[in-house]
Design an enzyme around this catalytic site. Sequence first.
Site, short mmCIF file in Angstrom:
data_model
loop_
_atom_site.label_atom_id
_atom_site.label_comp_id
_atom_site.label_asym_id
_atom_site.label_seq_id
_atom_site.Cartn_x
_atom_site.Cartn_y
_atom_site.Cartn_z
CG ASP A 1 13.42 0.57 12.99
OD1 ASP A 1 12.21 0.76 13.25
OD2 ASP A 1 14.05 -0.42 13.40
CB VAL A 2 8.65 3.96 12.10
CG1 VAL A 2 8.62 4.36 10.65
CG2 VAL A 2 8.07 2.55 12.31
CB THR B 1 -0.22 -5.81 0.12
OG1 THR B 1 -0.54 -6.35 1.42
CG2 THR B 1 -1.22 -4.74 -0.27
CB ILE C 1 -0.96 -0.02 1.20
CG1 ILE C 1 -2.04 -1.09 1.00
CG2 ILE C 1 -1.61 1.35 1.41
CD1 ILE C 1 -2.92 -1.34 2.21
CE LYS D 1 -1.92 -1.19 11.22
NZ LYS D 1 -1.14 -0.07 10.63
CE1 TYR E 1 -1.28 -4.64 11.28
CE2 TYR E 1 -3.50 -5.51 11.01
CZ TYR E 1 -2.45 -4.73 10.55
OH TYR E 1 -2.57 -4.04 9.36
#
Length: 259
Positions: free
Chosen positions: A62-63, A189, A16, A158, A154
């Site tokens: 790297d976030v 994806t 994405i 989110k 996850y």
Amino acid sequence: MSAPRHAFVTGAGTGIGRAIAVALAAKGLAVSLVGRRAAPLQEVAAEIKAAGGHGFVVDGLDVTDAAAIEQGIARAIQKFGDVSVLVNSAGEAPSAPFEKTSLEVWNHVLALNLTGTFQVTQALLPSIRRAGKGRIVNIASTAGLTGYPYVSAYCAAKHGVVGLTRALALELARSDITVNAVCPGFTDTPLLDSAVATITGKTGRTADEARASLAKANPQGRLVTPDEVTDTVLWLVGEGASAITGQAIAVAGGEVMGG
């Protein structure tokens, strides 16, 4: 002639994020392509350049690493000026039953998907304020609006991204900066390929059978495409969406309504 608007897209090397970066460049924005690995980002930059656009590779970011974020942002601003569009698209979704989800996995998933979004946004906000007419778009997931088994970390991350989006939107409502989340359902994806591999490994189903089982979650009976997610992002960063803020928009064929 004024300089093009500058978009900063994390996770721009694949899936994405890649689709969004290419589409923003096609709309005339200068795009900083952000991620950890240089090779996929360079491929995207080459695609953008071949189409006549402007892309700049910000690799090694790297976030979850505050120092890397600061360094990457400085490089991007030096190249294209202040950032007016931020798209937080970096993320991973490892799966495991809740009772087998280790604290290490839990911390990693939250650090990457949620804390990473917080850190990048906080670090870039002064630049976005300077640029004016700012747009922040967080790529969340329908997992941020409902529950799914075997991806508890996850889902938690989110849901946190959606909450962060709504809180920041209200803080910035009197400014010219909007903050929204886009929540794709199962999308075709590389991230989905990982889910397919897990299903085939644990159930013995073929890859096609596994993909079909995921597609059934969508009332339209299909997977969402990256371009469909991208179209929503393009709308949100445009002039016509200046009154849209604090929203979590599901792109999922009717799987999740409201939210």
